[in-house]
Every structure is written in structure tokens, then in C-alpha cells.
Scaffold this motif. Structure first.
Motif, PDB file in Angstrom:
ATOM      1  N   UNK A 195     -79.874 -16.077 -23.003  1.00 51.43           N
ATOM      2  CA  UNK A 195     -79.634 -15.315 -23.999  1.00 51.43           C
ATOM      3  C   UNK A 195     -78.692 -13.945 -23.577  1.00 51.43           C
ATOM      4  N   UNK A 196     -79.175 -13.389 -22.725  1.00 50.82           N
ATOM      5  CA  UNK A 196     -78.330 -12.173 -22.123  1.00 50.82           C
ATOM      6  C   UNK A 196     -77.020 -12.680 -21.784  1.00 50.82           C
ATOM      7  N   UNK A 197     -76.796 -13.940 -21.056  1.00 50.02           N
ATOM      8  CA  UNK A 197     -75.652 -14.608 -20.694  1.00 50.02           C
ATOM      9  C   UNK A 197     -74.822 -14.657 -21.974  1.00 50.02           C
ATOM     10  N   UNK A 198     -75.388 -15.355 -23.023  1.00 52.60           N
ATOM     11  CA  UNK A 198     -74.619 -15.879 -24.138  1.00 52.60           C
ATOM     12  C   UNK A 198     -74.208 -14.386 -24.781  1.00 52.60           C
ATOM     13  N   UNK A 199     -74.740 -13.388 -24.889  1.00 47.55           N
ATOM     14  CA  UNK A 199     -74.541 -12.229 -25.419  1.00 47.55           C
ATOM     15  C   UNK A 199     -73.499 -11.291 -24.740  1.00 47.55           C
ATOM     16  N   UNK A 200     -73.457 -11.524 -23.319  1.00 49.18           N
ATOM     17  CA  UNK A 200     -72.383 -10.841 -22.734  1.00 49.18           C
ATOM     18  C   UNK A 200     -71.219 -11.485 -22.973  1.00 49.18           C
ATOM     19  N   UNK A 201     -70.998 -12.598 -23.076  1.00 50.97           N
ATOM     20  CA  UNK A 201     -70.094 -13.333 -23.232  1.00 50.97           C
ATOM     21  C   UNK A 201     -69.382 -13.346 -24.836  1.00 50.97           C
ATOM     22  N   UNK A 202     -70.221 -12.817 -25.499  1.00 56.18           N
ATOM     23  CA  UNK A 202     -69.795 -12.498 -27.111  1.00 56.18           C
ATOM     24  C   UNK A 202     -70.169 -13.746 -27.885  1.00 56.18           C
ATOM     25  N   UNK A 218     -66.163 -25.833 -28.695  1.00 54.56           N
ATOM     26  CA  UNK A 218     -65.149 -25.016 -28.242  1.00 54.56           C
ATOM     27  C   UNK A 218     -66.155 -23.864 -27.533  1.00 54.56           C
ATOM     28  N   UNK A 219     -67.463 -23.741 -28.166  1.00 53.54           N
ATOM     29  CA  UNK A 219     -68.160 -22.778 -27.427  1.00 53.54           C
ATOM     30  C   UNK A 219     -69.039 -23.388 -26.186  1.00 53.54           C
ATOM     31  N   UNK A 220     -69.434 -24.799 -26.245  1.00 52.81           N
ATOM     32  CA  UNK A 220     -69.999 -25.378 -25.224  1.00 52.81           C
ATOM     33  C   UNK A 220     -69.295 -25.606 -24.148  1.00 52.81           C
ATOM     34  N   UNK A 221     -67.704 -25.727 -24.418  1.00 48.74           N
ATOM     35  CA  UNK A 221     -66.854 -25.739 -23.169  1.00 48.74           C
ATOM     36  C   UNK A 221     -66.590 -24.253 -22.576  1.00 48.74           C
ATOM     37  N   UNK A 222     -66.576 -23.200 -23.437  1.00 45.36           N
ATOM     38  CA  UNK A 222     -66.285 -22.140 -23.103  1.00 45.36           C
ATOM     39  C   UNK A 222     -67.615 -21.426 -22.143  1.00 45.36           C
ATOM     40  N   UNK A 223     -68.702 -21.618 -22.650  1.00 43.76           N
ATOM     41  CA  UNK A 223     -69.787 -21.171 -21.876  1.00 43.76           C
ATOM     42  C   UNK A 223     -69.996 -22.161 -20.701  1.00 43.76           C
ATOM     43  N   UNK A 224     -70.045 -21.696 -19.638  1.00 45.93           N
ATOM     44  CA  UNK A 224     -70.491 -22.424 -18.609  1.00 45.93           C
ATOM     45  C   UNK A 224     -70.890 -21.693 -17.377  1.00 45.93           C
ATOM     46  N   UNK A 225     -71.690 -22.222 -16.353  1.00 49.49           N
ATOM     47  CA  UNK A 225     -72.297 -21.687 -15.181  1.00 49.49           C
ATOM     48  C   UNK A 225     -73.623 -21.009 -15.360  1.00 49.49           C
ATOM     49  N   UNK A 226     -74.363 -21.248 -16.454  1.00 47.73           N
ATOM     50  CA  UNK A 226     -75.595 -20.805 -16.568  1.00 47.73           C
ATOM     51  C   UNK A 226     -76.655 -21.859 -16.327  1.00 47.73           C
ATOM     52  N   UNK A 230     -66.965 -13.167 -16.371  1.00 44.75           N
ATOM     53  CA  UNK A 230     -66.335 -13.524 -17.515  1.00 44.75           C
ATOM     54  C   UNK A 230     -66.310 -15.216 -17.605  1.00 44.75           C
ATOM     55  N   UNK A 231     -66.234 -15.515 -18.696  1.00 43.40           N
ATOM     56  CA  UNK A 231     -65.975 -17.166 -19.097  1.00 43.40           C
ATOM     57  C   UNK A 231     -64.861 -17.225 -20.227  1.00 43.40           C
ATOM     58  N   UNK A 232     -64.592 -18.394 -20.341  1.00 40.71           N
ATOM     59  CA  UNK A 232     -63.547 -18.389 -21.525  1.00 40.71           C
ATOM     60  C   UNK A 232     -64.118 -17.897 -23.137  1.00 40.71           C
ATOM     61  N   UNK A 233     -65.338 -17.887 -23.066  1.00 37.80           N
ATOM     62  CA  UNK A 233     -66.142 -17.563 -24.222  1.00 37.80           C
ATOM     63  C   UNK A 233     -65.754 -16.032 -24.367  1.00 37.80           C
ATOM     64  N   UNK A 234     -65.970 -15.364 -23.255  1.00 38.68           N
ATOM     65  CA  UNK A 234     -65.878 -13.695 -23.375  1.00 38.68           C
ATOM     66  C   UNK A 234     -64.398 -13.495 -23.942  1.00 38.68           C
ATOM     67  N   UNK A 235     -63.348 -14.221 -23.497  1.00 40.99           N
ATOM     68  CA  UNK A 235     -62.056 -14.039 -23.965  1.00 40.99           C
ATOM     69  C   UNK A 235     -61.754 -14.494 -25.398  1.00 40.99           C
ATOM     70  N   UNK A 236     -62.447 -15.514 -25.894  1.00 39.55           N
ATOM     71  CA  UNK A 236     -62.390 -15.815 -27.174  1.00 39.55           C
ATOM     72  C   UNK A 236     -63.150 -14.969 -28.172  1.00 39.55           C
ATOM     73  N   UNK A 237     -64.032 -14.043 -27.719  1.00 40.25           N
ATOM     74  CA  UNK A 237     -64.756 -13.291 -28.361  1.00 40.25           C
ATOM     75  C   UNK A 237     -64.017 -11.788 -28.270  1.00 40.25           C
ATOM     76  N   UNK A 238     -63.255 -11.693 -27.140  1.00 39.83           N
ATOM     77  CA  UNK A 238     -62.535 -10.463 -27.089  1.00 39.83           C
ATOM     78  C   UNK A 238     -63.377  -9.294 -26.539  1.00 39.83           C
ATOM     79  N   UNK A 239     -64.156  -9.597 -25.999  1.00 38.11           N
ATOM     80  CA  UNK A 239     -65.239  -8.638 -25.318  1.00 38.11           C
ATOM     81  C   UNK A 239     -64.548  -7.523 -24.429  1.00 38.11           C
ATOM     82  N   UNK A 240     -63.538  -8.022 -23.531  1.00 38.61           N
ATOM     83  CA  UNK A 240     -62.780  -7.196 -22.993  1.00 38.61           C
ATOM     84  C   UNK A 240     -61.981  -5.909 -23.572  1.00 38.61           C
TER      85      UNK A 240
END
Length: 624
Positions: free
Chosen positions: A288-295, A225-233, A508-518
């Protein structure tokens, strides 16, 4: 000399208690006298987590040798001899751990422990739940889509093979496929804390083993789920597909053929020169900054988990191994002890941590890059943990005297034992040691957290922060200007909550939605009714704790207090100050020392203490 790729697994001691141990190579020969730079091996040491992600499912995709349960016609790659490790001082591995099943067999008297719950009082173990659903819902046509090649990596919970696509966009594309056997690997051992002693005391955690069958299944699902949600870096390993059949789960991803960062360090004699180290650290911080922004918190950052895409000298790196990673909400703190011992942050051992734990690991990697030694070392896991909690890194021995002051300051600000004082990944990219027009400064999720707190602060607290912002160093202002630009101010040079919202949308990526960052935007509602200029943004987006870590903090605080005296300091009673800080009457005696007896206003001491507030340990900790 033992292998350096042994994964760590928990073992039960003869007395029935369970301690965290290490799976490494055999005991090394004693170091050669007079050759303090020769190492007996760099061993990957992995702690045992108290949650479902007990073992990473992504081994490094390089050969370990040995037999492999590969598909028919596929031969394992030959065993690779571990190269001799050259570091400033020898690093013999802790005692090698034995496989958990063997330990459990000794403990419970079974030749082969049955896969089911282990009773606490030594009674007969129950049979496993045969109805466990091991259907992941992934594609069932792996064989039709991919052609497997030789094995290139092996871990306790699976192996990695080269492959290529048979059709479609992936046709003939070199790939890496992680294969996890459903029959062999989709169960796990769950740790539950029955009793414990603090690491600061005996450094031993007493654990009760409970074998359960569904934990690792959830691990695999979460990793995919994380690998699919994190994309574009560009520095994140690319995920392509997840498949399954009756026997295995197949995770298809980018093949990185350039080797591990660890091997590259060793090929350079154990360390990098500063300019080359900067290129590596920028890539690490960027992803790492990308991952952290995505939660997403990685929780196992180390040189073995960064692979080069090719053997070329200028090849990019990719971050791999999200087997211990997890989504984390903006105000959440995790409590499971996860990671690799040499890279684990102090707050992880205290079982209350967040994204900052990854930053500590980056600091350890940078320290190794610059000097070739680990900052925290011991012969046992408990010794490593004691060093992490108590010892300070050595910046006196060679080659540190020849390392630039900026580089040493950079490492020290990442390896601060107080996680609140560490730089974030975005801040680190803006540090004088790395600052350059050639790399992008990413949006920092810390900005959102600090502005949210500022918006809900009292007028007196906001006045104190505004005074502090007027004493900021140019380094801090440079970072804040970069963050303000990323919010794309309106034509009048001000920002509103819409600017914060759109900045998240752009990243935003799907990971950001999953971690509810917004969700953090909901707490920024007060900004819907007004706008903020750059001066107020600086007041809202600064961290007192981070400023306190600077060598010039006393001068910053003194200058800020002068501004506060002129513009914001006023008479305040002990009762009002207690209400400001949300503390009870028991704190009144302490608060009296913060107020000047001559005029009833905050003193310099009171001002700096007031900026911190009263810190209470967060109760928002994920329970398992």
C-alpha cells in the motif's frame, strides 16, 4: 448458506429510485442459539461508484461454479461450496440484489433493456451507438502466445482462467488470464447524482440511471494502465500482457495458487495470533505504501483481494484487483463512492477523499485479523454506512482484553474517523507494534506534502512548528529519522530540494509520472536556495492532526507551548492573526479568545488552534 463471492451491483427499487444494494448469497438460516461464534457467511459487499469504475474487473481467481463462455474445449472448474464462516458473532448478508438488467426491465417495461441512454421521463430509450470503438490497441495474437486452461474465477464483467505461455520467456509458465467479452461486458451503467440526501441523514442516495456504452471500456484501459505502470514490488500481482481479438480482451498476469487471505483467516478459526497477524499486516502496508508513493489509490482493499502465491505456510501475498483503482495527484480529492461496504472509509461516503481511505481499509483488515469480527456491521448497506460514520469499534469484548496495548493502539490509529489523524502506511510500518529491523520503512509521500506547506508558511507559523518539534515523542522521532535517512543527507548532514528529487527518482515508476507526483517538487522551490538540517526537517515534516490523535497529546502540546513561549511567541493582534490564517473579519470574535489579554500573545489554546489553522473543505475535487 449463500455464496460469499457475489459482486454487488445497483438495483432500482419499485418506486423508481435507485439505492445501493448487494449481490450476495441467499438468505441464511437463523444463527444457532447459544453459538454466538457461528457465522452464516462472510459476504463481499461492493458499493456502486458514481464514475466509470462501477464494477471491479478482477474477480478473485477461485471457482464460483456455473456455466462459462470459455473457448472451445475448455471446461469450467467445478463449483466450490462456500465454507462455513466462524466469527465471534453471526454476519447474515443483506438481501441479495437482482441483476441490474432485470430491475431496469421492470422499471421501463422492457423484457430486455436496450443498451443505450435511458430517458429521464420514461420515454422510449434511444438505440445504442453502434459506432463505439472497442479496439484497445493491444496485441492481436493471444491464441498464438497463450494456451488457456480451466476457469478459476468469475465475476459480473468477466472470468479468469488458468493459462500457460506457448513461447518466449513465458513458455510453460503458469499464468492467470482475465477474459472480458467485448460484446457482453463493454458497456456499463453510469450513475449521475440528480439529487441526494446526506448519509448522515436518511443514508439513502437517490440516483438516476443512465446507461452509456463507453464507461467500462475506459475502466479496462485504466486498470491495464495501472497494472503496467506499477512494477517492481514483491507483494503486487505481476502483470505480463494485454491482448485482444474481435470478441474479447485478455489480461495476462501472475497465477497465485495459494488462496485468498480470507480463506486463510477462516482456516485458522477466524483470527490470527498477534505475531502471525504482524507478518500479514507488514506485507499489506508495504504494498500500500508503494502504491501511495506512486500516486495510486486502490480503493478496494479487503482480505479477498490478497492472494498467496502458493499453499506453503511462508508464501508471500500479492495484492490484486485494480478495477476500482485510480491515479491521484498529490493535492487531489476524489468524490466517487467506490469500494466494499464493510471496508469503506467515512470520507468516501462524504465524497471527498484521498489516499487515507486505503489506510482505513487496512485498519478494518487488521481488526478482523486480530479478533475475527468486523468492526462495523449491520444487516443492510445503509446500516453498515451508518456504523462506519457513527459507531466506534468494540475493543472490550473477547479476545481484545488479551490483545497487546500496542496492537489496539495500532488499529485505533488506522480507524480514526478523521482521515487527517490516521497514520500513513509508512508511519504504520514504524509503529511500535510492527517496528522491526527486518522490514524496510518506505519513503512517505506525506513528507513531501508537509515540507511543501512548511516552506510556504509564515515565519510565525514556522516558529510554532519548531516549538512543536521539540516536544515530539521518541516514536515520532524514529519515523522522522527513517525518512530523513531515505533522503540521503549531504556530508554536512543537511538536505536540499535535490535530495527530495533524487529520492523520488530512486522510487519512480511510470505510475508516478501518470499521477504527476513529481509536480510537488515545483512547490518546494524555496528549498533550492537553502538547506535544511534534521531539526528543521522535524518541524517541517510533522502533522499536528496526527499528533493530536495520540493519548499524550495534551502533554506534548503543553511542552511545545513552553518552548514557543521562550523562543517564538510574540505580541500579535487579531487582525494580524486573521491574516496569518487567511480568514476574514467574521472570524475575529473567535480569534480574540486565542490571545492572552494580559500580554497580547497567543495562549495555549490559541497556540494549538493556530497549529491547525482554519480548515476549509477542498474545492480540488475531481468532477465526473
Amino acid at each position: 448458506m449463500g455464496q460469499c463471492y457475489g459482486k454487488t451491483i445497483p438495483t432500482a427499487d419499485n418506486d423508481g429510485t435507485t439505492t445501493i444494494t448487494v449481490a450476495g448469497g441467499g438468505d441464511p438460516p437463523p444463527p444457532t442459539p447459544g453459538r454466538s461464534s457461528a457465522s452464516n457467511g462472510v459476504h463481499s459487499v461492493k458499493n456502486t461508484p458514481s464514475r466509470s469504475s462501477a464494477t471491479s474487473t478482477w474477480p478473485s481467481p477461485y471457482p464460483h461454479g456455473g456455466a462459462s463462455p470459455l473457448p472451445a474445449g475448455v471446461s469450467p472448474s467445478p463449483a466450490r461450496s462456500t465454507p462455513r464462516r466462524f466469527f465471534k458473532r453471526p454476519f447474515p448478508p443483506p438481501s441479495p440484489a437482482k441483476h441490474i438488467k432485470a430491475s431496469l426491465a421492470r422499471r421501463f417495461g422492457h423484457a430486455r433493456p436496450r443498451e443505450g441512454p435511458i430517458p429521464e421521463d420514461g420515454a422510449a430509450a434511444e438505440e445504442p451507438d453502434q459506432s463505439l470503438d472497442k479496439n484497445f490497441g493491444y496485441n492481436k495474437n493471444f491464441g498464438a502466445k497463450y494456451e488457456l486452461g480451466k476457469e478459476v474465477g468469475r465475476g459480473h464483467f468477466g472470468h479468469t482462467c488458468q493459462a500457460k505461455g506457448r513461447k518466449g520467456e513465458l513458455r510453460d509458465l503458469p499464468l492467470a488470464v482475465k477474459i472480458i467479452s467485448k460484446a457482453k461486458h463493454l458497456f456499463n451503467y453510469k450513475l449521475s447524482y440528480e439529487s441526494s440526501r446526506d448519509y448522515l441523514g436518511s443514508l439513502q442516495v437517490i440516483l438516476l440511471w443512465k446507461m452509456t456504452t463507453a464507461i467500462s471500456i475506459e475502466d479496462v484501459r485504466r486498470e491495464v494502465k495501472i497494472l503496467k505502470a506499477l512494477s517492481g514490488h514483491k507483494h503486487l500481482v505481476r502483470f505480463y500482457d494485454a491482448c485482444e481479438d474481435a470478441n474479447n480482451v485478455y489480461i495476462v498476469m501472475e497465477l497465485c495458487e495459494g488462496g485468498e487471505l480470507l480463506d486463510k483467516i477462516l482456516s485458522r478459526g477466524g483470527r490470527y495470533i498477534e505475531e502471525d497477524a504482524k507478518l500479514i499486516v507488514v506485507q499489506i502496508l508495504s504494498v500500500v505504501a508503494f502504491c501511495h508513493l506512486q500516486g495510486v489509490v486502490h480503493r478496494d482493499l479487503k482480505p479477498e483481494n490478497f492472494l498467496f502465491t502458493s499453499r506453503n505456510e511462508d508464501a508471500d501475498m500479492r495484492l490484486i484487483d485494480f478495477g476500482l483503482s485510480d491515479f491521484i495527484r498529490p493535492e487531489e480529492r476524489l468524490n466517487d463512492i467506490v469500494g466494499s461496504a464493510y471496508y469503506v472509509a467515512p470520507e468516501v461516503l462524504h465524497r471527498s477523499y484521498s489516499l487515507e481511505a486505503d489506510i482505513w481499509s487496512v485498519g478494518v483488515i487488521t481488526y478482523i485479523l486480530l479478533c475475527g469480527s468486523r468492526p462495523f456491521w449491520a444487516r443492510t448497506e445503509s446500516g453498515i454506512f451508518r456504523a462506519v460514520l457513527r459507531a466506534d469499534p468494540n475493543f472490550d469484548d473477547l479476545p481484545w482484553p488479551s490483545v497487546s496495548a500496542e496492537a489496539k493502539d495500532f488499529v485505533k490509529r488506522l480507524l480514526n474517523k478523521d482521515y487527517r489523524k490516521r497514520m500513513t502506511a509508512a508511519q504504520a510500518l514504524n509503529h511500535p507494534w510492527l517496528r522491526s529491523e527486518n522490514h524496510h520503512i518506505p519513503l512517505d509521500i506525506l513528507i513531501y506534502k508537509l515540507v511543501k506547506s512548511y516552506l510556504h508558511a509564515t515565519p510565525f507559523k514556522r516558529a510554532a512548528l519548531k516549538a512543536l518539534s521539540k516536544a515530539l515523542t521518541e516514536d515520532e522521532l524514529s519515523y522522522l529519522r527513517a525518512q530523513f535517512r531515505l533522503l540521503e543527507p549531504n556530508k554536512d548532514g543537511r538536505i536540499s530540494v535535490d535530495n527530495f528529487k533524487m529520492a523520488l527518482v530512486r522510487n519512480t515508476t511510470d505510475a508516478m509520472k501518470e499521477s504527476r507526483v513529481p509536480d510537488i517538487l515545483n512547490a518546494m522551490a524555496p528549498l533550492s536556495y537553502r538547506k535544511m538540517d534534521f531539526d528543521e526537517f522535524c518541524a517541517a515534516a510533522i502533522s499536528t492532526y496526527q499528533l493530536e490523535a495520540l493519548e499524550g497529546w495534551e502533554q506534548i502540546a503543553s511542552t511545545a507551548f513552553e518552548h514557543f513561549e521562550r523562543e517564538g511567541n510574540r505580541v500579535i493582534s487579531v487582525d494580524e492573526l486573521a491574516r496569518e490564517l487567511n480568514v476574514g473579519p467574521t472570524a475575529h470574535t473567535l480569534l480574540r479568545d486565542w490571545i492572552q489579554s494580559s500580554n497580547g500573545k497567543l495562549s495555549l489554546l490559541g497556540y494549538t488552534k493556530f497549529l491547525h489553522g482554519v480548515t476549509l473543505r477542498s474545492s480540488n475535487t475531481r468532477q465526473h
